[in-house]
Design an enzyme around this catalytic site. Sequence first.
Site, PDB file in Angstrom:
ATOM      1  N   ASP A 138      14.914   1.263   5.752  1.00 29.01           N
ATOM      2  CA  ASP A 138      15.686   0.673   6.412  1.00 29.01           C
ATOM      3  C   ASP A 138      17.257  -0.476   6.112  1.00 29.01           C
ATOM      4  O   ASP A 138      16.955  -0.644   4.381  1.00 29.01           O
ATOM      5  CB  ASP A 138      13.978  -0.553   6.503  1.00 29.01           C
ATOM      6  CG  ASP A 138      13.984  -1.065   6.419  1.00 29.01           C
ATOM      7  OD1 ASP A 138      14.581  -1.612   4.967  1.00 29.01           O
ATOM      8  OD2 ASP A 138      12.951  -1.781   6.562  1.00 29.01           O
ATOM      9  N   LYS A 151      13.741   8.160   9.461  1.00 32.48           N
ATOM     10  CA  LYS A 151      13.007   7.015   9.417  1.00 32.48           C
ATOM     11  C   LYS A 151      12.000   6.563   9.399  1.00 32.48           C
ATOM     12  O   LYS A 151      10.489   6.820   8.665  1.00 32.48           O
ATOM     13  CB  LYS A 151      13.571   5.574   9.654  1.00 32.48           C
ATOM     14  CG  LYS A 151      13.196   4.551   8.018  1.00 32.48           C
ATOM     15  CD  LYS A 151      13.742   3.336   8.876  1.00 32.48           C
ATOM     16  CE  LYS A 151      13.323   2.250  10.156  1.00 32.48           C
ATOM     17  NZ  LYS A 151      13.338   0.793  10.244  1.00 32.48           N
TER      18      LYS A 151
END
Length: 214
Positions: A142, A124
């Site tokens: 997320d 991420k």
Amino acid sequence: MAKQLDYHTLREIFTRFQAAEPEPKGELDHVNAYTLVVAVALSAQATDAGVNKATHELFKIADTPQKILDLGEERLIEHIKTIGLYRNKAKNVIKLSRILVEDYGGEVPNSRAALQSLPGVGRKTANVVLNMWWRYPAQAVDTHIFRVGNRSGICPGKDVDAVERAIEDNIPVDFQQHAHHWLILHGRYHCKARKPLCGSCLIRDLCMYEDKNL
């Protein structure tokens, strides 16, 4: 988990997102690629606002890997101790800074694999850096995107990797650059976890959320 929305519905959704916010921005303050890496690494299990408050003075005096190394771990901790897990994060920032100095000449690499090899940098974080700094259409999934994607049918998936693939595979390519920012902002300010603001939602008529009319 909602079913995957069709191409035409997805195009209409992102057309609306684009009209409302043509150039969405990430909310983490940074001055270069290195400070972006540090800010995103610090943001794990913390709010962007909290990270920005902690790094406001830090980045004024230490905005390169060498300057962070010169600052040292204990002085770094003094700047970031308001952030959750600050001791472990400080260790990772020192370690990744040393690797950048020793292996990359103090520069931040722009490949996902190289970024993910840095301590405290996961997929991420790497995707955020690739997207925000190098303008590569990487999708940083997320909790907000995972929730919005599954609730609405925009990009459903059983885990974050599946949601990332759903964005890449199904959202029209001309919206890929900003897709994750639009979804994060929508989840953060409208499609909230406990009380989604369906009454004022930009895409209410297109969303597959079963409870949106309650």
